[in-house]
Design an enzyme around this catalytic site. Structure first.
Site, PDB file in Angstrom:
ATOM      1  CD1 TRP A 319     -27.779  -6.097 -18.373  1.00 60.42           C
ATOM      2  CD2 TRP A 319     -26.962  -7.341 -20.444  1.00 60.42           C
ATOM      3  NE1 TRP A 319     -28.572  -7.084 -18.913  1.00 60.42           N
ATOM      4  CE2 TRP A 319     -28.420  -7.596 -20.184  1.00 60.42           C
ATOM      5  CE3 TRP A 319     -26.625  -8.504 -21.347  1.00 60.42           C
ATOM      6  CZ2 TRP A 319     -29.644  -8.506 -21.192  1.00 60.42           C
ATOM      7  CZ3 TRP A 319     -27.205  -9.368 -22.232  1.00 60.42           C
ATOM      8  CH2 TRP A 319     -29.133  -9.626 -22.057  1.00 60.42           C
ATOM      9  CG  HIS A 320     -23.218 -10.240 -22.320  1.00 56.01           C
ATOM     10  ND1 HIS A 320     -23.173  -8.552 -22.072  1.00 56.01           N
ATOM     11  CD2 HIS A 320     -23.933 -10.575 -23.461  1.00 56.01           C
ATOM     12  CE1 HIS A 320     -23.477  -8.786 -23.668  1.00 56.01           C
ATOM     13  NE2 HIS A 320     -23.717  -9.701 -24.429  1.00 56.01           N
ATOM     14  N   GLY A 321     -23.649 -11.730 -17.793  1.00 53.39           N
ATOM     15  CA  GLY A 321     -22.919 -13.093 -16.772  1.00 53.39           C
ATOM     16  C   GLY A 321     -22.346 -12.380 -15.895  1.00 53.39           C
TER      17      GLY A 321
END
Lengths: 466, 742
Positions: A319-321
């Site tokens: 989700w963070h990247g």
């Protein structure tokens, strides 16, 4: 548009507040929605349509889920369809390049990869939309009949770009019916200035140090530089992101909303488990509510539970990247959390408090090295540098210079990352004058932030990637 | 005992606070909206962003939003106050500097020299090498250390970096063996670094610092520099806050003094002209600038592409300085040594600078740069690309082949030295030449016998003639039969050496000996065998001594190897008809020195194959439809290459039109054959724009608007850049050619 800009502070915020308070109750939500759309369109005129589509689609999905609330099968199908569409959009815009590049590498090394620009805030509003449809399905939240109100929930400018990820259930009542007051407004304003100062005065300035160090060649980086760098990055990340959440919460308050807290002094944690109860709380909550618990939560076998945890954490990482280092970062935390949960936490609690603090910070710092380096080789060079004691005692004028130059800021930032200043403020000032002192500090803070914004040379925003 | 505030009190205070905050912010906003936008920040010495009217395109691609955002930040009321607040807080926070300027001791604000860039240094070294390779100039180079090096004692602890020393190491190594005089100013400045050598609030040197630089550089250039006591020093301003103050406006900053050094005795009178900029000064200083913020522009009136400093010091000498603004306070000292100083700022000067130097008869060239600009933005590479066209070509000596006939003017500076044969030629020729000849003459006489007219030895008389640059010599008939040939050649060589000594750059033509007739050979001691042998030796001698050999014998001799019988009554001294042949031979056998020409003989062609699109049509249309302040003129391929870094093969075809340098206006149109090529060219256009920004930022900041919103467009086979104030009009034109705005 970002909060930490003259443009937002004066040309957006001021008119919006004035008009909002002049308008009668029934137009307030519509006005906030329009303002939010302008806010979004300012930086991302093309993707406004994507967000509007998401709003209308999920609004309709909610209505249908509600309509078939007695037909479990049908409702479930609609929810699944909604989840697929929402994740599909997120997948296309955020992860196409990531998966394609992994896949294409097998076919041809120089294949062209579709490169889409990530629409701002898509990771946040997609998760909010999902929470709504699922909450309605679970009957945890009422259905929203007004498309304006629903679109407002999804696109509300205070938390549109970087959260907190507000669950629909938490604000459902506030959207339809909330009360603004001078107390809330001034509290909100102070909170906003606190957030702005965190971002502009601390995160940006300390970020410049990390920006410099991260441009170095990591092979042969000395221990001193590595620590200075990672301390700078850890502080930048916290102050950048929590500053943004503070600004969001403060702005929300000024318009009568109460958003959930997103950070709670994460760096004073005594274990990784505790860290994740204090860091990006709304994201952790979301994954617990909508992934971990549906997968079975704690009520499954130990082995099954471990797999679930790893799945949840690799998703959290992703989700963070859209890059492998984020997955690795997520799995690293997953592993540590499983380890703590099943075995280590009990032992840890028996050690002196400072050992627990050091352990927790070490885990977090190592995780940030993974977070900051999308190149695995660099990651290992950096980790090696962190513990390469042989380089500790070589004199390095530039290192000394930068340490001294940023020393005061780092010390201030470290203190500000603990609850100490708040306690001090409450203690030193008799409560009779506490509010006056806060007001004066807020105005001073605002002036200093404006000064830094006007003469800014480094004002990135880390969470634009999410 | 503390008492909690009652809810009523809290509410009341909150109300007051909320309203106060909103009133303050609203009034600031209104003030900002109502106030007229400032064009130029005096404090920061730069142009502030102006608002461009939004168009559909600029809104959709976000350009307008960026512009608006920068506009409101730049134009925010009390900007200077806020900039000051930040700098002072940074200092309190223990920061060692702000915006690249160090908070030094004793109120020094010192700009950090950074960006050690080997490729830039190599470019500069190569440019200087190319200049040296022209062999036309006396080159001197001095890279002056900035305050960051010299005033290192004043820097915050550990802030020092030996970048200057590394730079100079690299320069000295790179220029080893190159004919350039590298002049060190570092040691003098370091010794004197307790003095007021650099401004506290500006990155330049004070007049005193400049004096030290002048003394070292002048001495290095073999001039006798004036000593300190020869000058009268006058302070003209005491309230100068310069560039480093702008970047770090600290409360405790101390203003600087500006002063001038004037010769106490025999002070020449000076003037300054800036051709192309229509700017001129009586004297060396612009008093008006003392009223402005950038008071350093007092010296010579600030930056111009070309600044010509004239003085009546009467030495007749000329100097060219390739420079940055450090030179502005140094050049005034040199005006006491040179009648003309041509200061060329390569950031803005785009013509052929080498041609400029040659046309103005300038031999002395000084490169004078601060370390900072030598490391970035000296633009010396531009000079290098021109200088490489003028590379010295070694003449080919020895026998001269037949060449295109020259007219009589070629011989205007020629002198003929010879015996009776030359005397005969003198009678018949119509060439405008001078003669030193007499019957019975030979090498011995030339070397030892005084001429009849003024009693000077012939060879010395020849060398002393100021109008002569070419020597035509024919000697030997009277001596080869009676002396040994080795002695003959030895004496001949001596003559050549003497002439060379007198005139190092002269051309010497050795003419072959001429034939005699068969009957003459029978009657006298002369023989054709001797003559032919002598000619072989002469040709060899000419080759060895950098002379030209003219084998004139070939146009006169008969088929049998002798002078035809009827040609001369005595078999030696022939008639007019043969003199005409001789003259014709001279006119068709000349050596043209490629080094003597200003225009390069080989035209530089960047796009040998040309393209299919009529680029001129587009540029004409742009010139017609869009308002430009200046008329733009096309530049040569050479300049396209040096401005844009475009080499053969990078584009199919291209034209570039530039302004005089007084505005940033420019049009560039390139035809390309593939999307990759288009992409590469586009990148070059953008890097050109970036470079140009650096050039104009401190020069004519009001031109920055054109550079900050450049218009670049592309199509299937075209890439176009247009720098103007009227992007809407440009877009309209380019749309007609099916181009998309980038």
């Amino acid at each position: 548009m970002v909060f930490s800009s003259i443009l937002f502070l004066f040309y957006f915020f001021v008119p919006v507040v004035i008009i909002y308070y002049l308008l009668p109750q029934k137009f307030k939500n519509a006005f906030l929605l329009i303002s939010s759309l302008i806010f979004y369109a300012w930086g991302e005129p093309k993707y406004i349509f994507l967000m509007l589509f998401s709003a209308v689609f999920n609004y309709a999905a909610g209505l249908y889920v509600h309509k078939f609330s007695n037909d479990e099968k049908m409702a479930k199908r609609i929810v699944i369809a909604a989840v697929v569409v929402n994740l599909g959009i997120l997948g296309v815009y955020k992860y196409t390049g990531f998966f394609l590049s992994g896949f294409m590498r097998f076919i041809s090394p120089d294949a062209k990869i579709l490169n889409l620009i990530l629409p701002i805030g898509i990771s946040f509003y997609t998760f909010q939309a999902l929470s709504y449809v699922i909450d309605v399905y679970r009957k945890d939240a009422p259905v929203q009949k007004s498309v304006v109100n629903f679109a407002l929930y999804l696109s509300m400018f205070p938390q549109l770009i970087a959260g907190p990820i507000v669950r629909y259930g938490d604000v459902a009542l506030q959207i339809d019916n909330r009360k603004e007051s001078f107390e809330k407004f001034s509290q909100g304003f102070i909170r906003f200035v606190v957030g702005l100062s965190k971002k502009v005065l601390i995160a940006n300035n300390i970020g410049a140090l990390w920006n410099m160090i991260s441009s170095f060649e990591y092979t042969g980086l000395s221990m001193g530089w590595a620590w200075l760098g990672i301390i700078a990055f850890s502080l930048q990340l916290y102050f950048d992101f929590s500053g943004y959440s503070d600004m969001a919460i403060g702005l929300g308050k000024m318009f009568g909303f109460d958003f959930i807290e997103n950070f709670n002094y994460p760096y004073i944690s005594k274990s990784a488990t505790e860290f994740w109860r204090r860091w990006h709380i709304s994201l952790g909550t979301w994954f617990r509510e909508y992934v971990y618990i549906p997968l079975g939560g704690n009520r499954v076998s130990k082995r099954h539970n471990m797999l679930n945890l790893l799945a949840v954490w690799s998703l959290t990482g992703l989700w963070h990247g859209a890059a492998w280092n984020f997955v690795l970062w997520g799995l690293f935390f997953g592993a540590i959390l499983i380890f703590e949960k099943n075995y280590f936490l009990e032992k840890l609690k028996k050690t002196p408090t400072f050992v627990q603090h050091i352990y927790a910070l070490l885990v977090v710092i190592i995780s940030w090295v993974m977070f900051a380096n999308d190149n695995t080789a660099n990651m290992f060079h950096y980790l090696k540098a962190l513990f390469d004691v042989t380089t500790l005692f070589t004199f390095d004028a530039q290192l000394l210079y930068n340490t001294l130059s940023y020393g005061v800021l780092i010390v201030i930032a470290i203190i500000a990352a603990t609850p100490l200043p708040k306690k001090l403020l409450n203690k030193c000032v008799g409560k009779r004058r506490a509010s006056v002192v806060k007001f004066i500090l807020a105005i001073l803070g605002l002036i200093i932030c404006i000064a830094y914004l006007i003469d800014d040379s480094y004002n990135p925003f880390l969470y634009f990637r999410f | 005992m503390t008492i909690n505030e009652t809810p009523q009190k809290v509410r009341k205070k909150s109300k007051v606070f909320s309203i106060t905050v909103m009133v303050i912010m609203t009034s600031l906003l209104l003030f900002n909206i109502l106030k007229r936008p400032t064009e130029f920040s005096q404090l920061e010495n730069r142009n502030l962003t102006q608002l461009n009217a939004p168009t559909f395109t600029t809104i959709f691609n976000g350009e307008f939003m960026d512009n608006f955002s920068n506009y409101v930040t730049d134009q925010f009321a009390f900007r200077d106050f806020f900039v000051g607040v930040k700098a002072n807080i940074e200092r309190i926070m223990g920061k060692k500097g702000n915006n690249g300027v160090h908070f030094g001791y004793d109120n020094y604000l010192i700009q950090r020299t950074q960006g050690y860039n080997q490729s830039e240094i190599d470019d500069n070294i190569n440019a200087i090498k190319a200049m040296a390779d022209t062999k036309r100039f006396n080159l001197s180079l001095s890279v002056v250390p900035s305050a960051f090096e010299v005033m290192q004692d004043k820097l915050p602890m550990n802030a020092y970096d030996n970048i200057y020393l590394r730079l100079m190491d690299s320069v000295n190594t790179g220029l080893e063996g190159v004919d350039v005089n590298i002049i060190d100013t570092h040691s003098t400045l370091m010794e004197a670094n307790n003095d007021y050598l650099y401004y506290r609030t500006d990155h330049h040197q004070t007049a005193l610092g400049s004096y030290y630089v002048y003394r070292d550089v002048a001495t290095g250039m073999k001039l006798s520099a004036y000593e300190y006591p020869a000058f009268e020093i006058k302070t003209v301003a005491t309230d100068f806050y310069g560039t480093t103050y702008s970047k770090a406006p600290l409360l405790n900053a101390k203003p600087d003094e500006i002063s001038v050094f004037k010769l106490k005795e025999n002070c020449p009178s000076y003037s300054v002209e800036c051709p192309g900029d229509e700017y001129s000064l009586n004297g060396l200083y612009d008093e008006e600038k003392l009223k402005e913020k950038d008071k350093y522009a007092y010296y010579l009136g600030g930056n111009h592409p070309l600044t010509v400093v004239k003085s009546d010091c009467g030495t007749g000498a000329k100097l060219a300085i390739f420079k940055d603004s450090y030179s502005h306070s140094v050049a005034p000292f040199f005006a006491n040594h040179y009648d003309e100083i041509h200061m060329i700022d390569l950031r803005y000067f785009t013509d052929d600078m080498v041609a400029y130097l040659l046309q103005n008869g300038i031999k002395d060239v000084l490169f004078l740069y601060s370390d900072d600009s030598f490391l970035s933005g000296s633009n010396l590479a531009k000079l290098g690309s021109f200088a490489s066209m003028y590379k010295y070509v070694e003449p080919t000596y020895g026998r001269v082949p037949e060449s295109e006939a020259v007219d009589a003017g070629f011989f205007a500076d020629a002198l003929f030295i010879g015996d009776s044969l030359t005397k005969g030629f003198r009678m018949c020729t119509d060439l405008p030449v001078k003669f030193l000849c007499w019957g019975g003459g030979g090498t011995t006489q030339v070397l030892s016998v005084p001429s009849k007219e003024d009693n000077v030895v012939i060879v010395d008389a020849a060398g002393a003639d100021p109008d002569v640059n070419k020597f035509y010599i024919m000697l030997g008939l009277n001596e080869i039969a009676i002396t040994d040939k080795a002695g003959y050649i030895e004496r001949y060589t001596k003559i050549i050496k003497k002439l060379r000594e007198a005139k190092p750059e002269c051309q010497i033509y050795i003419q072959s000996m001429l034939p005699i007739s068969r009957s003459c050979e029978a009657k006298t001691s002369l023989s054709m065998a001797d003559i032919n042998e002598a000619n072989r030796l002469l040709e060899k001698m000419a080759e060895e001594n950098q002379c030209f050999y003219l084998n004139i014998i070939e146009c006169i001799v008969g088929a049998d190897g002798y002078l035809p019988e009827g040609a001369a009554s005595d078999g030696i001294h022939f008639s007019a008809q043969y003199h005409a042949k001789w003259q014709n031979y001279l006119q068709t056998h000349t050596y043209m020195d490629p080094n003597s020409q200003i225009k390069p003989t080989v035209e530089f062609v960047l796009f040998p194959d040309g393209g299919e699109v009529d680029l001129l049509e587009i540029s004409d249309q742009l010139q017609n439809e869009v308002k430009f302040v200046e008329k733009l003129n096309p530049v040569s391929d050479r300049i396209i290459s040096s401005l844009y870094g475009i080499n053969e093969g990078d584009a199919v075809n291209g034209i570039v039109l530039t302004s005089s340098g007084a505005t940033a206006e420019e049009i560039a149109i390139f035809e390309v054959s593939s999307p990759q090529m288009a992409k590469a060219v586009k990148e070059k256009l953008y890097s050109r724009i970036e470079k140009k920004k650096g050039d104009f930022e401190n020069y004519i900041p009001k031109e920055m608007g054109k550079l900050n919103s450049p218009l670049v467009a592309y199509g299937d086979n075209l890439v176009v850049m247009c720098l103007s104030d009227y992007n809407d009009d440009v877009e309209k034109v380019l749309k007609e050619f099916d181009l998309k705005i980038d």
